[in-house]
Design a protein around this motif. Sequence first.
Motif, PDB file in Angstrom:
ATOM      1  N   PHE A   7       0.860  -1.209  -0.013  1.00  0.00           N
ATOM      2  CA  PHE A   7       0.057   0.018  -0.046  1.00  0.00           C
ATOM      3  C   PHE A   7       0.842   1.221  -0.034  1.00  0.00           C
ATOM      4  N   PRO A   8       0.215   2.299  -0.568  1.00  0.00           N
ATOM      5  CA  PRO A   8       1.224   3.687  -0.594  1.00  0.00           C
ATOM      6  C   PRO A   8       1.801   3.988   0.586  1.00  0.00           C
ATOM      7  N   GLU A   9       3.001   4.419   0.510  1.00  0.00           N
ATOM      8  CA  GLU A   9       3.756   4.948   1.722  1.00  0.00           C
ATOM      9  C   GLU A   9       2.939   5.975   2.426  1.00  0.00           C
ATOM     10  N   GLY A  10       2.728   6.171   3.923  1.00  0.00           N
ATOM     11  CA  GLY A  10       1.879   7.159   4.350  1.00  0.00           C
ATOM     12  C   GLY A  10       0.535   6.717   4.938  1.00  0.00           C
ATOM     13  N   THR A  11       0.177   5.664   4.363  1.00  0.00           N
ATOM     14  CA  THR A  11      -1.193   4.930   4.594  1.00  0.00           C
ATOM     15  C   THR A  11      -1.131   4.210   5.989  1.00  0.00           C
ATOM     16  N   PHE A  12      -2.309   3.877   6.467  1.00  0.00           N
ATOM     17  CA  PHE A  12      -2.186   3.001   7.805  1.00  0.00           C
ATOM     18  C   PHE A  12      -1.948   1.726   7.492  1.00  0.00           C
ATOM     19  N   LEU A  13      -2.388   1.018   6.535  1.00  0.00           N
ATOM     20  CA  LEU A  13      -2.103  -0.224   6.259  1.00  0.00           C
ATOM     21  C   LEU A  13      -0.581  -0.520   5.743  1.00  0.00           C
ATOM     22  N   HIS A  14       0.163   0.628   5.112  1.00  0.00           N
ATOM     23  CA  HIS A  14       1.453   0.476   4.864  1.00  0.00           C
ATOM     24  C   HIS A  14       2.258   0.399   6.111  1.00  0.00           C
ATOM     25  N   TYR A  15       1.941   0.854   7.117  1.00  0.00           N
ATOM     26  CA  TYR A  15       2.545   0.773   8.460  1.00  0.00           C
ATOM     27  C   TYR A  15       2.391  -0.541   9.349  1.00  0.00           C
ATOM     28  N   LEU A  16       1.317  -1.385   9.075  1.00  0.00           N
ATOM     29  CA  LEU A  16       0.970  -2.419   9.712  1.00  0.00           C
ATOM     30  C   LEU A  16       1.724  -3.403   9.288  1.00  0.00           C
ATOM     31  N   PRO A  17       2.513  -4.051  10.094  1.00  0.00           N
ATOM     32  CA  PRO A  17       2.933  -5.432   9.664  1.00  0.00           C
ATOM     33  C   PRO A  17       1.848  -6.340   9.111  1.00  0.00           C
ATOM     34  N   PRO A  18       2.276  -7.385   8.017  1.00  0.00           N
ATOM     35  CA  PRO A  18       1.276  -8.136   7.355  1.00  0.00           C
ATOM     36  C   PRO A  18       0.249  -8.913   8.372  1.00  0.00           C
ATOM     37  N   ALA A  19       0.933  -9.508   9.229  1.00  0.00           N
ATOM     38  CA  ALA A  19      -0.107 -10.268  10.377  1.00  0.00           C
ATOM     39  C   ALA A  19      -0.938  -9.563  10.946  1.00  0.00           C
ATOM     40  N   VAL A  20      -0.631  -8.349  11.377  1.00  0.00           N
ATOM     41  CA  VAL A  20      -1.476  -7.309  12.395  1.00  0.00           C
ATOM     42  C   VAL A  20      -2.292  -6.893  11.098  1.00  0.00           C
ATOM     43  N   ARG A  21      -1.921  -6.487   9.965  1.00  0.00           N
ATOM     44  CA  ARG A  21      -3.016  -5.932   8.957  1.00  0.00           C
ATOM     45  C   ARG A  21      -4.213  -7.042   8.701  1.00  0.00           C
ATOM     46  N   GLU A  22      -3.750  -8.418   8.703  1.00  0.00           N
ATOM     47  CA  GLU A  22      -5.029  -9.305   8.293  1.00  0.00           C
ATOM     48  C   GLU A  22      -5.871  -9.387   9.763  1.00  0.00           C
ATOM     49  N   ARG A  23      -5.206  -9.319  10.888  1.00  0.00           N
ATOM     50  CA  ARG A  23      -5.882  -9.121  12.246  1.00  0.00           C
ATOM     51  C   ARG A  23      -7.191  -8.140  11.942  1.00  0.00           C
TER      52      ARG A  23
END
Length: 230
Positions: A7-23
Amino acid sequence: MTGLRSFPEGTFLHYLPPAVRERLLALGAEARYAAGQVLMRQGEASTPIFVLLEGVAKVSARPGGGHESLLAVRVAGDVVGDMVPLTHSLHAATVTTCGAVRASVVSGPAFLDFVRGSAPAGLAMSRFIVDRLRWAEQSRLDLAGYDTGACLARLLLSLAGRHGRHGTRGLDVGVPLSGPELAALAGADPDLTAKALRDLRRRRLIRPVDGRIEILDVTALATLANFRAF
């Protein structure tokens, strides 16, 4: 798998580790919206959080109930509606889809528990909020002291730097914005903005494509705007 997407830099999902993003995404229900749908309205207290997965949304407000102004754009990876559960306030702006949007809709309480209960999520939210504030402040500084043409050029370059992608002949700015909306973002007169757009087209620096703008010569546009190209 959504977590493996970038995801683009600066977005919330960009900053989340993949496993946390899936949660986070597992907490919500995926929904699709057509162009022009209002996700939330200024002054209301609705609590759903929209995690944008595809598409673009516009953030606008009517200060003091007056003329509506475009404040920002949100893209895939961004979160909208987050400030209501975080601050127990009303929506400060209206968010409207521009084009088809796919989002994960998470309840306010679930989102708040997620941010509170996960150190990576809390850090990501802090970075996301700071990035939003920094971009808004930097945009104001970038446009201060320039004439309308230079302001418009700097705005287009700034948007392309954050949201752009390669188009058919140049760099697509990545956000479908009308002339009046560009004027609102630049804090410029709509008539002067329209004139500046015509001038940039005449110089073959930009061209309109299906409601979007392609930058045909990034270097020349940056020189005109006294802007360091990305």
